[in-house]
Design an enzyme around this catalytic site. Structure first.
Site, short mmCIF file in Angstrom:
data_model
loop_
_atom_site.label_atom_id
_atom_site.label_comp_id
_atom_site.label_asym_id
_atom_site.label_seq_id
_atom_site.Cartn_x
_atom_site.Cartn_y
_atom_site.Cartn_z
N GLY A 73 11.90 -6.47 -16.37
CA GLY A 73 10.62 -5.87 -16.02
C GLY A 73 10.26 -4.69 -16.89
O GLY A 73 9.10 -4.50 -17.25
N VAL A 74 11.24 -3.88 -17.25
CA VAL A 74 10.97 -2.71 -18.09
C VAL A 74 10.42 -3.15 -19.45
O VAL A 74 9.59 -2.44 -20.04
CB VAL A 74 12.22 -1.83 -18.23
CG1 VAL A 74 13.30 -2.51 -19.05
CG2 VAL A 74 11.87 -0.48 -18.80
N ILE A 92 15.84 -14.15 -17.19
CA ILE A 92 14.63 -13.50 -16.68
C ILE A 92 14.30 -12.34 -17.61
O ILE A 92 15.18 -11.52 -17.94
CB ILE A 92 14.84 -12.98 -15.23
CG1 ILE A 92 15.10 -14.15 -14.29
CG2 ILE A 92 13.63 -12.18 -14.76
CD1 ILE A 92 15.49 -13.73 -12.88
N HIS A 103 20.75 -11.06 -19.39
CA HIS A 103 19.80 -10.86 -18.27
C HIS A 103 19.11 -12.17 -17.92
O HIS A 103 17.98 -12.39 -18.34
CB HIS A 103 18.76 -9.82 -18.68
CG HIS A 103 18.05 -9.19 -17.52
ND1 HIS A 103 16.87 -9.65 -17.01
CD2 HIS A 103 18.38 -8.12 -16.78
CE1 HIS A 103 16.47 -8.88 -16.02
NE2 HIS A 103 17.36 -7.94 -15.86
N GLU A 152 6.94 -2.22 -21.31
CA GLU A 152 6.94 -1.80 -22.71
C GLU A 152 5.94 -2.63 -23.52
O GLU A 152 5.22 -2.09 -24.37
CB GLU A 152 8.34 -1.93 -23.31
CG GLU A 152 8.40 -1.69 -24.81
CD GLU A 152 8.07 -0.28 -25.28
OE1 GLU A 152 7.68 -0.13 -26.45
OE2 GLU A 152 8.19 0.67 -24.48
#
Length: 168
Positions: free
Chosen positions: A81-82, A78, A72, A86
């Protein structure tokens, strides 16, 4: 262990608000004593500025050695976002457990994520400051507002809820 200091806030229209205990820093060792997360899913390195029952700031130092950067994205890493959300939730879980008391045999479970916005990419070398504030608490359900900052830039934000349950 250091005794928490006390912060008194003042609202000039209402007078002095009740004292809110504050602990300066929770280390990764204490985080692991409070929540069950471990590598590779423990996403916070320390928690600062804890106002019990109210707010906390989680710190995540983003390193190129993190497992998710393999895919990723190759050549342009990067932080997903998840995983930022978290990390906010883990910061909130530490706040909940610290507020309830470390002797509680409880777990904090994610229930929902709302209004998540990702404003700027987070990359290796960044230090995330994850600011979480309790919006409300009704029985075992706590609702939080979270913001993720890199320096002076807001990089992500979300509202989320968690449920406190017995471990067994």
């Amino acid at each position: 262990m250091t005794q928490p200091s006390v912060i008194i806030t003042h609202d000039f229209q209402k007078g002095v608000e009740p004292e809110m205990p504050m602990q300066a820093v929770i280390t990764v060792e204490e985080i692991m004593a409070l929540i069950p997360h471990r590598y590779p899913m423990l996403l916070i390195d320390r928690v600062e500025d804890i106002q019990l029952g109210h707010s906390a700031v989680g710190i995540k130092s983003v390193s190129m050695n993190e497992w998710y950067f393999q895919g990723h994205f190759p050549g342009k890493p990067i932080l997903p976002g998840v995983l930022i959300v978290e990390a906010m939730a883990q910061t909130a879980a530490v706040l909940v457990m610290k507020t309830l008391g470390a002797d509680q045999d409880k777990l904090v479970y994610f229930m929902s994520i709302e209004e998540a916005k990702f404003r700027k990419p987070v990359t290796p070398g960044d230090v995330l400051r994850l600011k979480v504030t309790k919006d409300r608490c009704r029985g075992p359900v706590w609702k939080f507002r979270g913001e993720a900052w890199v320096g002076d830039s807001l990089v992500a934000e979300a509202t989320f809820t968690a449920m406190i349950a017995d471990k067994n």
